[in-house]
Design a protein around this motif. Structure first.
Motif, mmCIF file in Angstrom:
data_model
loop_
_atom_site.group_PDB
_atom_site.id
_atom_site.type_symbol
_atom_site.label_atom_id
_atom_site.label_comp_id
_atom_site.label_asym_id
_atom_site.label_seq_id
_atom_site.Cartn_x
_atom_site.Cartn_y
_atom_site.Cartn_z
ATOM 1 N N SER A 207 0.826 -1.208 0.000
ATOM 2 C CA SER A 207 0.000 0.000 0.000
ATOM 3 C C SER A 207 0.856 1.252 0.000
ATOM 4 O O SER A 207 0.587 2.214 -0.734
ATOM 5 N N ALA A 208 1.901 1.245 0.826
ATOM 6 C CA ALA A 208 2.780 2.411 0.911
ATOM 7 C C ALA A 208 3.507 2.648 -0.406
ATOM 8 O O ALA A 208 3.590 3.783 -0.897
ATOM 9 N N VAL A 209 4.020 1.575 -0.996
ATOM 10 C CA VAL A 209 4.791 1.708 -2.240
ATOM 11 C C VAL A 209 3.901 2.163 -3.392
ATOM 12 O O VAL A 209 4.233 3.101 -4.128
ATOM 13 N N ILE A 210 2.746 1.514 -3.560
ATOM 14 C CA ILE A 210 1.877 1.824 -4.695
ATOM 15 C C ILE A 210 1.373 3.262 -4.622
ATOM 16 O O ILE A 210 1.292 3.964 -5.639
ATOM 17 N N ASN A 211 1.058 3.742 -3.421
ATOM 18 C CA ASN A 211 0.507 5.089 -3.276
ATOM 19 C C ASN A 211 1.564 6.183 -3.337
ATOM 20 O O ASN A 211 1.252 7.328 -3.640
ATOM 21 N N ARG A 212 2.814 5.840 -3.046
ATOM 22 C CA ARG A 212 3.840 6.874 -2.975
ATOM 23 C C ARG A 212 4.785 6.884 -4.171
ATOM 24 O O ARG A 212 5.388 7.909 -4.476
ATOM 25 N N ILE A 213 4.930 5.755 -4.845
ATOM 26 C CA ILE A 213 5.892 5.699 -5.931
ATOM 27 C C ILE A 213 5.396 6.516 -7.119
ATOM 28 O O ILE A 213 4.188 6.601 -7.380
ATOM 29 N N ASP A 214 6.308 7.134 -7.813
ATOM 30 C CA ASP A 214 5.973 7.965 -8.967
ATOM 31 C C ASP A 214 6.543 7.301 -10.216
ATOM 32 O O ASP A 214 7.693 7.517 -10.594
ATOM 33 N N LEU A 215 5.720 6.451 -10.847
ATOM 34 C CA LEU A 215 6.169 5.722 -12.032
ATOM 35 C C LEU A 215 6.001 6.587 -13.279
ATOM 36 O O LEU A 215 5.150 7.478 -13.330
ATOM 37 N N SER A 216 6.790 6.297 -14.299
ATOM 38 C CA SER A 216 6.760 7.100 -15.520
ATOM 39 C C SER A 216 5.450 6.946 -16.277
ATOM 40 O O SER A 216 5.034 7.836 -17.002
ATOM 41 N N SER A 217 4.797 5.800 -16.092
ATOM 42 C CA SER A 217 3.513 5.565 -16.759
ATOM 43 C C SER A 217 2.580 4.859 -15.791
ATOM 44 O O SER A 217 2.987 3.916 -15.095
ATOM 45 N N SER A 218 1.338 5.307 -15.746
ATOM 46 C CA SER A 218 0.376 4.673 -14.847
ATOM 47 C C SER A 218 0.031 3.250 -15.270
ATOM 48 O O SER A 218 -0.553 2.502 -14.496
ATOM 49 N N SER A 219 0.399 2.854 -16.478
ATOM 50 C CA SER A 219 0.135 1.492 -16.928
ATOM 51 C C SER A 219 1.025 0.472 -16.221
ATOM 52 O O SER A 219 0.783 -0.738 -16.307
ATOM 53 N N PHE A 220 2.051 0.950 -15.488
ATOM 54 C CA PHE A 220 2.911 0.043 -14.742
ATOM 55 C C PHE A 220 2.304 -0.337 -13.389
ATOM 56 O O PHE A 220 2.737 -1.321 -12.770
ATOM 57 N N TYR A 221 1.326 0.429 -12.914
ATOM 58 C CA TYR A 221 0.789 0.176 -11.587
ATOM 59 C C TYR A 221 0.113 -1.188 -11.454
ATOM 60 O O TYR A 221 0.279 -1.848 -10.422
ATOM 61 N N PRO A 222 -0.658 -1.646 -12.443
ATOM 62 C CA PRO A 222 -1.231 -2.996 -12.310
ATOM 63 C C PRO A 222 -0.170 -4.083 -12.192
ATOM 64 O O PRO A 222 -0.349 -5.048 -11.434
ATOM 65 N N ILE A 223 0.931 -3.925 -12.927
ATOM 66 C CA ILE A 223 2.012 -4.912 -12.844
ATOM 67 C C ILE A 223 2.653 -4.872 -11.466
ATOM 68 O O ILE A 223 2.952 -5.911 -10.867
ATOM 69 N N LEU A 224 2.843 -3.645 -10.951
ATOM 70 C CA LEU A 224 3.409 -3.494 -9.609
ATOM 71 C C LEU A 224 2.504 -4.149 -8.569
ATOM 72 O O LEU A 224 2.974 -4.848 -7.665
ATOM 73 N N LEU A 225 1.198 -3.918 -8.697
ATOM 74 C CA LEU A 225 0.248 -4.512 -7.757
ATOM 75 C C LEU A 225 0.328 -6.035 -7.779
ATOM 76 O O LEU A 225 0.426 -6.682 -6.734
ATOM 77 N N MET A 226 0.309 -6.612 -8.975
ATOM 78 C CA MET A 226 0.320 -8.063 -9.083
ATOM 79 C C MET A 226 1.628 -8.654 -8.566
ATOM 80 O O MET A 226 1.651 -9.782 -8.042
ATOM 81 N N SER A 227 2.720 -7.898 -8.684
ATOM 82 C CA SER A 227 4.001 -8.419 -8.212
ATOM 83 C C SER A 227 3.963 -8.711 -6.721
ATOM 84 O O SER A 227 4.618 -9.653 -6.244
ATOM 85 N N PHE A 228 3.199 -7.911 -5.960
ATOM 86 C CA PHE A 228 3.131 -8.133 -4.519
ATOM 87 C C PHE A 228 2.388 -9.425 -4.187
ATOM 88 O O PHE A 228 2.650 -10.031 -3.135
ATOM 89 N N GLY A 229 1.478 -9.852 -5.042
ATOM 90 C CA GLY A 229 0.821 -11.134 -4.826
ATOM 91 C C GLY A 229 1.812 -12.284 -4.897
ATOM 92 O O GLY A 229 1.840 -13.171 -4.028
ATOM 93 N N PHE A 230 2.647 -12.268 -5.926
ATOM 94 C CA PHE A 230 3.647 -13.330 -6.075
ATOM 95 C C PHE A 230 4.742 -13.209 -5.017
ATOM 96 O O PHE A 230 5.245 -14.226 -4.517
ATOM 97 N N LEU A 231 5.137 -11.977 -4.678
ATOM 98 C CA LEU A 231 6.132 -11.793 -3.622
ATOM 99 C C LEU A 231 5.611 -12.328 -2.291
ATOM 100 O O LEU A 231 6.355 -12.955 -1.522
ATOM 101 N N SER A 232 4.341 -12.084 -2.022
ATOM 102 C CA SER A 232 3.743 -12.552 -0.778
ATOM 103 C C SER A 232 3.814 -14.068 -0.679
ATOM 104 O O SER A 232 4.202 -14.621 0.360
ATOM 105 N N PHE A 233 3.447 -14.743 -1.759
ATOM 106 C CA PHE A 233 3.484 -16.210 -1.763
ATOM 107 C C PHE A 233 4.918 -16.710 -1.622
ATOM 108 O O PHE A 233 5.203 -17.608 -0.828
#
Length: 487
Positions: A207-233
């Motif tokens: 939550s902290a990373v997704i809300n605070r990070i400033d990515l060059s394109s907002s299309s990267f945010y879904p990939i970032l979100l999904m990465s935390f699912g796999f990282l969690s597992f």
């Protein structure tokens, strides 16, 4: 088969799978049953288009798909709606799974003649409900919120118990000298506690990373979100904890806290979950050899076990697990019948195949046939039962936000969603009273499942969801203005 042919076949299967969902809704046939059938038809015994018998690869693919499905299910879970049903859901996910496992084990011992370790192994494999099946069926239902929340949380949290029991009894089959119930109970406690804690921690970080990070394109945010699912597992598994529980808890934490691009991210994970379901069930269908299912022993045993599972094991586990809690007999009957089986038992049935134990193929075929019968009987009649038990709620469906603002390239403005809590100082004030800087614009307010057009005299109420248009570089400033104490 050549590479172009394989790609053409994959595209054809996906196209057919999507279009057959229309048949699913029209004839009330669970979609996962259609997906599995497509895999069986494309497999070795029918058309022979795809020859696939790699249980280990199917297990890997199924695990990845389940991570996506559980993550999406967690993102759809509203904590305030499920927290009251958390205790009964966990009772079903632990105590209930053990009861169902025991009943099926006893039936397997006397019907199939299996020894007790093999019988309990089979019971553990089919003892839990399936998150993919439950999420899929309930998504089209307006069933009473209390009942729906109970089933969703149960199916999202009972995978650790099912995996634990399967691994434990598989150890009794393959290495009985070193297997121990005491060490197994310690392992279960560790897996559940550490999985929960890691899920919460990774959810907080995400939550902290997704809300605070400033990515060059907002299309990267879904990939970032999904990465935390796999990282969690992955992180939970590295600590010998329950990866599935960690994934589900991580998603629930993220969903119930502030999240930029919420609707776009949720839609992305929904699409990914649908793709994962289709792919997973097709692959599992490919792993099955229909000719083996025609074995009279498999057919008769599966029918007997499916009936015992549906009408004895599941109801007994539900009524005993929910005995301390306030559920009406109608709700208990529906929850009993909603114990759908799906991908999880089939994936767990690959464990004996990979381990190479005796009767592994027979266990897999019986589990597969039992899942098909459970899905066909329970999945097809669930909506009818909800009507007969008067558990459908009319007019309670949630209106989802329909604004999509996913910019390409480097956007200079974004639409974000923020929720005003009940104790917020803006409550009771008009929009014109809060002196919102001109660079920010409230474009809509979602209140009680209705869209409210914001005007100067519109008064804020608790739990209002605000959609605000803001310059991208001023998002933090907006948050400090609205939430000065927490920023």
């Amino acid at each position: 088969m050549s590479l172009p042919s394989i790609i053409l076949l994959i595209g054809s299967l996906l196209f057919i799978a999507v279009w057959t969902t229309k048949l699913s809704s029209r004839f009330n046939i669970p979609a996962l049953l259609i997906f599995i059938s497509l895999g069986m038809i494309a497999g070795s015994d029918v058309t022979g288009f795809i020859r696939f018998d790699d249980a280990e690869l199917a297990q890997l693919f199924g695990t990845i798909a389940l991570i996506v499905i559980l993550f999406e299910g967690g993102l759809q879970t509203v904590w305030k709606d499920v927290k009251q049903e958390l205790a009964p859901s966990l009772s079903l996910a632990t105590f209930g799974v053990f009861i169902a496992t025991t009943v099926v084990a006893v039936a397997s011992h006397y019907i199939l003649g299996f020894n007790w370790p093999n019988s309990f192994l089979l019971g553990a494999i089919v003892g839990s409900t399936d998150a993919a099946a439950i999420f899929s069926v309930l998504s089209g239902q307006s069933v009473r919120r209390k009942v729906g929340s109970t089933l969703e949380v149960e199916s999202g949290t009972n995978d650790p118990m099912a995996v634990f029991l399967t691994v434990l009894f598989l150890e009794f089959v393959t290495n009985p000298q070193e297997a121990s119930l005491l060490s197994g109970l310690f392992s279960l406690t560790w897996e559940m506690m550490i999985g929960l804690l890691l899920g919460l921690a990774i959810g907080w970080i995400a939550s902290a990373v997704i809300n605070r990070i400033d990515l060059s394109s907002s299309s990267f945010y879904p990939i970032l979100l999904m990465s935390f699912g796999f990282l969690s597992f992955g992180i939970a598994s590295a600590f010998s904890a329950s990866g599935f529980l960690a994934v589900y808890v991580t998603a629930i934490y993220i969903s119930n806290h502030e999240l930029v691009y919420r609707q776009t991210l949720v839609r992305f994970t929904m699409s990914m979950a649908h793709l994962a379901q289709i792919g997973m069930f097709i692959v599992l269908g490919l792993l099955v050899f229909p000719k083996q299912l025609l074995d009279p022993q498999v057919i008769l045993s599966s029918i007997a076990l499916a009936l015992i599972l549906i009408f004895v094991a599941r109801p007994l586990s539900v009524w005993l697990s929910l005995w301390p809690f306030k559920y009406s007999w109608r709700e208990k009957v529906f929850i009993s019948f909603a114990g759908l089986k799906g991908a999880v038992p089939i994936i767990l049935a690959t464990y004996p195949l990979v381990a190479g134990i005796d009767n592994a193929s027979m266990i897999f075929n019986i589990v597969f046939f039992t899942v098909l019968l459970s899905t066909l009987i329970q999945g097809s009649l669930l909506s009818i039962l909800a009507d007969r038990l008067y558990l459908n709620e009319t007019g309670s469906s949630t209106i989802q936000t329909v604004i999509e603002f996913m910019s390409i390239g480097k956007p200079n403005a974004e639409i974000i969603e923020l929720t005003i809590p009940r104790h917020h100082p803006f409550i009771g004030k008009m929009i014109s009273d809060i002196q919102l800087p001109q660079e920010f614009l409230i474009t809509a307010i979602i209140r009680d499942d209705q869209i409210v057009t914001p005007r100067g005299d519109t008064v804020f109420e608790g739990n209002d969801q605000l959609l605000l248009l803001t310059p991208k570089h001023r998002i933090k400033t907006l948050k400090r203005f609205l939430f000065p104490k927490t920023s």
